[in-house]
Design a protein around this motif. Structure first.
Motif, PDB file in Angstrom:
ATOM      1  N   CYS A   7       0.867  -1.165   0.000  1.00 18.47           N
ATOM      2  CA  CYS A   7       0.000   0.000   0.000  1.00 18.47           C
ATOM      3  C   CYS A   7       0.913   1.227   0.000  1.00 18.47           C
ATOM      4  CB  CYS A   7      -0.828  -0.067   1.298  1.00 18.47           C
ATOM      5  SG  CYS A   7      -1.897   1.313   1.590  1.00 18.47           S
ATOM      6  N   HIS A   8       0.425   2.359  -0.450  1.00 19.59           N
ATOM      7  CA  HIS A   8       1.249   3.570  -0.439  1.00 19.59           C
ATOM      8  C   HIS A   8       1.504   4.067   0.982  1.00 19.59           C
ATOM      9  CE1 HIS A   8      -0.107   3.619  -4.609  1.00 19.59           C
ATOM     10  NE2 HIS A   8       0.859   4.474  -4.875  1.00 19.59           N
ATOM     11  N   THR A   9       0.674   3.606   1.894  1.00 22.81           N
ATOM     12  CA  THR A   9       0.759   4.122   3.261  1.00 22.81           C
ATOM     13  C   THR A   9       1.240   3.066   4.244  1.00 22.81           C
ATOM     14  OG1 THR A   9      -1.024   5.671   2.804  1.00 22.81           O
ATOM     15  CG2 THR A   9      -0.556   5.223   5.113  1.00 22.81           C
ATOM     16  N   LEU A  10       2.179   3.472   5.073  1.00 22.69           N
ATOM     17  CA  LEU A  10       2.662   2.579   6.121  1.00 22.69           C
ATOM     18  C   LEU A  10       1.929   2.894   7.417  1.00 22.69           C
ATOM     19  CD1 LEU A  10       6.533   2.695   5.528  1.00 22.69           C
ATOM     20  CD2 LEU A  10       4.864   1.014   4.681  1.00 22.69           C
ATOM     21  N   TYR A  11       1.582   1.838   8.113  1.00 21.45           N
ATOM     22  CA  TYR A  11       0.963   1.985   9.424  1.00 21.45           C
ATOM     23  C   TYR A  11       2.036   1.683  10.454  1.00 21.45           C
ATOM     24  CZ  TYR A  11      -1.901   0.802  13.490  1.00 21.45           C
ATOM     25  OH  TYR A  11      -2.447   0.748  14.742  1.00 21.45           O
ATOM     26  N   VAL A  12       2.373   2.675  11.254  1.00 20.88           N
ATOM     27  CA  VAL A  12       3.441   2.512  12.237  1.00 20.88           C
ATOM     28  C   VAL A  12       2.844   2.552  13.638  1.00 20.88           C
ATOM     29  CG1 VAL A  12       5.663   3.393  13.038  1.00 20.88           C
ATOM     30  CG2 VAL A  12       4.964   3.732  10.660  1.00 20.88           C
ATOM     31  N   LYS A  13       3.161   1.548  14.431  1.00 24.70           N
ATOM     32  CA  LYS A  13       2.644   1.570  15.805  1.00 24.70           C
ATOM     33  C   LYS A  13       3.764   1.339  16.813  1.00 24.70           C
ATOM     34  CE  LYS A  13       1.194  -3.260  15.763  1.00 24.70           C
ATOM     35  NZ  LYS A  13       0.119  -4.190  16.080  1.00 24.70           N
ATOM     36  N   ASN A  14       3.384   1.317  18.048  1.00 23.02           N
ATOM     37  CA  ASN A  14       4.347   1.203  19.160  1.00 23.02           C
ATOM     38  C   ASN A  14       5.282   2.413  19.225  1.00 23.02           C
ATOM     39  OD1 ASN A  14       5.247  -0.228  21.457  1.00 23.02           O
ATOM     40  ND2 ASN A  14       7.079  -0.876  20.343  1.00 23.02           N
ATOM     41  N   ASN A  65      10.048  -0.592   0.605  1.00 15.94           N
ATOM     42  CA  ASN A  65      11.452  -0.559   0.994  1.00 15.94           C
ATOM     43  C   ASN A  65      11.639   0.030   2.398  1.00 15.94           C
ATOM     44  OD1 ASN A  65      14.439   1.134   0.248  1.00 15.94           O
ATOM     45  ND2 ASN A  65      14.219  -1.088   0.279  1.00 15.94           N
ATOM     46  N   ALA A  66      10.958   1.128   2.652  1.00 14.69           N
ATOM     47  CA  ALA A  66      11.055   1.769   3.966  1.00 14.69           C
ATOM     48  C   ALA A  66      10.579   0.820   5.052  1.00 14.69           C
ATOM     49  CB  ALA A  66      10.229   3.048   3.976  1.00 14.69           C
ATOM     50  N   LEU A  67       9.504   0.098   4.745  1.00 13.18           N
ATOM     51  CA  LEU A  67       8.986  -0.855   5.734  1.00 13.18           C
ATOM     52  C   LEU A  67      10.067  -1.854   6.124  1.00 13.18           C
ATOM     53  CD1 LEU A  67       5.551  -2.645   5.605  1.00 13.18           C
ATOM     54  CD2 LEU A  67       7.630  -3.921   6.105  1.00 13.18           C
ATOM     55  N   LYS A  68      10.678  -2.430   5.109  1.00 13.62           N
ATOM     56  CA  LYS A  68      11.705  -3.447   5.347  1.00 13.62           C
ATOM     57  C   LYS A  68      12.869  -2.879   6.171  1.00 13.62           C
ATOM     58  CE  LYS A  68      12.133  -5.911   1.521  1.00 13.62           C
ATOM     59  NZ  LYS A  68      12.727  -6.194   0.207  1.00 13.62           N
ATOM     60  N   ARG A  69      13.305  -1.692   5.767  1.00 12.45           N
ATOM     61  CA  ARG A  69      14.499  -1.115   6.383  1.00 12.45           C
ATOM     62  C   ARG A  69      14.255  -0.584   7.798  1.00 12.45           C
ATOM     63  NH1 ARG A  69      18.214   0.321   2.420  1.00 12.45           N
ATOM     64  NH2 ARG A  69      19.580   0.764   4.193  1.00 12.45           N
ATOM     65  N   MET A  70      13.060  -0.062   8.029  1.00 12.32           N
ATOM     66  CA  MET A  70      12.797   0.592   9.316  1.00 12.32           C
ATOM     67  C   MET A  70      12.118  -0.324  10.331  1.00 12.32           C
ATOM     68  SD  MET A  70      14.114   3.532   9.022  1.00 12.32           S
ATOM     69  CE  MET A  70      13.444   4.490  10.353  1.00 12.32           C
ATOM     70  N   GLN A  71      11.749  -1.496   9.869  1.00 15.48           N
ATOM     71  CA  GLN A  71      11.049  -2.425  10.764  1.00 15.48           C
ATOM     72  C   GLN A  71      11.859  -2.658  12.046  1.00 15.48           C
ATOM     73  OE1 GLN A  71       8.252  -3.398  11.861  1.00 15.48           O
ATOM     74  NE2 GLN A  71       7.630  -4.501  10.008  1.00 15.48           N
ATOM     75  N   GLY A  72      11.216  -2.422  13.202  1.00 17.25           N
ATOM     76  CA  GLY A  72      11.860  -2.670  14.488  1.00 17.25           C
ATOM     77  C   GLY A  72      12.871  -1.613  14.896  1.00 17.25           C
ATOM     78  N   PHE A  73      12.993  -0.587  14.112  1.00 16.31           N
ATOM     79  CA  PHE A  73      13.969   0.469  14.400  1.00 16.31           C
ATOM     80  C   PHE A  73      13.657   1.165  15.722  1.00 16.31           C
ATOM     81  CE2 PHE A  73      17.338   3.106  12.736  1.00 16.31           C
ATOM     82  CZ  PHE A  73      17.167   4.314  13.388  1.00 16.31           C
ATOM     83  N   PRO A  74      14.650   1.280  16.611  1.00 14.35           N
ATOM     84  CA  PRO A  74      14.408   1.928  17.891  1.00 14.35           C
ATOM     85  C   PRO A  74      14.253   3.433  17.729  1.00 14.35           C
ATOM     86  CG  PRO A  74      16.645   1.022  17.788  1.00 14.35           C
ATOM     87  CD  PRO A  74      16.030   0.807  16.461  1.00 14.35           C
ATOM     88  N   PHE A  75      13.168   3.931  18.224  1.00  9.99           N
ATOM     89  CA  PHE A  75      12.796   5.324  18.013  1.00  9.99           C
ATOM     90  C   PHE A  75      12.236   5.833  19.324  1.00  9.99           C
ATOM     91  CE2 PHE A  75      11.934   8.931  15.642  1.00  9.99           C
ATOM     92  CZ  PHE A  75      10.603   9.260  15.566  1.00  9.99           C
ATOM     93  N   MET A  80       9.878   0.484  16.493  1.00 16.62           N
ATOM     94  CA  MET A  80       8.732   0.763  15.614  1.00 16.62           C
ATOM     95  C   MET A  80       8.201  -0.539  15.035  1.00 16.62           C
ATOM     96  SD  MET A  80       9.461   4.164  13.434  1.00 16.62           S
ATOM     97  CE  MET A  80      11.060   3.778  12.815  1.00 16.62           C
ATOM     98  N   MET A  81       6.908  -0.655  14.993  1.00 22.56           N
ATOM     99  CA  MET A  81       6.284  -1.821  14.367  1.00 22.56           C
ATOM    100  C   MET A  81       5.525  -1.323  13.143  1.00 22.56           C
ATOM    101  SD  MET A  81       5.121  -3.910  17.690  1.00 22.56           S
ATOM    102  CE  MET A  81       4.739  -5.206  16.525  1.00 22.56           C
ATOM    103  N   ILE A  82       5.986  -1.781  12.006  1.00 22.88           N
ATOM    104  CA  ILE A  82       5.465  -1.233  10.749  1.00 22.88           C
ATOM    105  C   ILE A  82       4.750  -2.281   9.913  1.00 22.88           C
ATOM    106  CG2 ILE A  82       6.068   0.156   8.737  1.00 22.88           C
ATOM    107  CD1 ILE A  82       8.746   0.737  10.077  1.00 22.88           C
ATOM    108  N   SER A  83       3.647  -1.877   9.345  1.00 22.04           N
ATOM    109  CA  SER A  83       2.976  -2.735   8.370  1.00 22.04           C
ATOM    110  C   SER A  83       2.345  -1.816   7.323  1.00 22.04           C
ATOM    111  CB  SER A  83       1.903  -3.582   9.055  1.00 22.04           C
ATOM    112  OG  SER A  83       1.012  -2.747   9.768  1.00 22.04           O
ATOM    113  N   PHE A  84       1.833  -2.390   6.259  1.00 26.68           N
ATOM    114  CA  PHE A  84       1.097  -1.574   5.296  1.00 26.68           C
ATOM    115  C   PHE A  84      -0.263  -1.238   5.891  1.00 26.68           C
ATOM    116  CE2 PHE A  84       3.896  -4.055   2.399  1.00 26.68           C
ATOM    117  CZ  PHE A  84       4.581  -2.984   1.852  1.00 26.68           C
TER     118      PHE A  84
END
Length: 203
Positions: A7-14, A65-75, A80-84
């Motif tokens: 999807c064009h939009t990423l859903y970021v939680k946590n 690509n951003a999802l893959k790279r940023m998944q679990g990134f400490p922020f 961060m927990m990312i999905s479409f």
DNA sequence: AGCACA
């Protein structure tokens, strides 16, 4: 796929929900825009939405690509927990609206219509007037018969039959009143075979 | 944990 359909939009939680909305947005933008053009970021402090963000990319591939790279990134000390996102953002669905190309016939028709409109500018385009011109009346139509017909409409003033012509002028207070009457009685059959014709009188 | 924007 556990991340959902692309999807064009990423859903970021946590996300750390103690961070101010503007700051969060700015930081997210700084990081996520390194993967492609970000069209929109939505963060909300609403109870149901705190700790979450929607990040919309112009291109789906960049989002993936951003999802893959940023998944679990400490922020802000949280991963961060990312999905479409489940649904596309409005920025995207609005832009995606498909406008079917006009075929040649349609274009030709439109061009002809434009040319025709230019040829006779005020030609048979009616100018609203307070007085209506009535045609195709029975010859014997007289003032009281016309009054009967037209006095039911607000703003009616008087009827002026043209002697023996099957035609008449009917006056109203203003063009608006005349228009209501004209529209309502257009084609009205005074006798079974006689639809009357109403136009605005020309000054 | 939790999917909004028109």
């Amino acid at each position: 796929m556990f991340d959902g359909t692309p999807c064009h939009t990423l859903y970021v939680k946590n996300l750390n929900d103690k961070i101010k909305k503007i700051e969060l947005t700015r930081q997210l933008y700084a990081m996520f825009s390194t993967y492609g053009m970000v069209l929109d970021i939505m963060v909300s402090k609403a109870p149901k939405l705190r700790g979450q963000a929607f990040i919309t990319y112009k291109d789906i591939s960049d989002a993936a690509n951003a999802l893959k790279r940023m998944q679990g990134f400490p922020f802000y000390e949280k991963a961060m927990m990312i999905s479409f996102a489940k649904r596309e953002s409005h920025v995207i669905t609005q832009a995606k609206k498909y406008v079917p190309p006009k075929d040649e016939r349609t274009l030709a028709k439109e061009t002809n219509a434009k040319l025709a409109a230019k040829k006779k500018p005020a030609g048979d385009e009616e100018e609203p007037a307070a007085t209506i011109y009535v045609e195709n009346l029975p010859d014997e139509a007289n003032e009281s018969m016309l009054n009967l017909l037209f006095s039911q409409f607000p703003g009616f003033k008087k009827s002026r039959p043209i002697p023996a012509g099957g035609k008449a002028f009917v006056e109203f207070a203003d063009p608006g009143a005349a228009t209501s009457a004209k529209d309502a009685l257009q084609g009205f059959k005074v006798t079974p075979d006689r639809p009357i014709k109403l136009t605005y009188a020309k000054n």
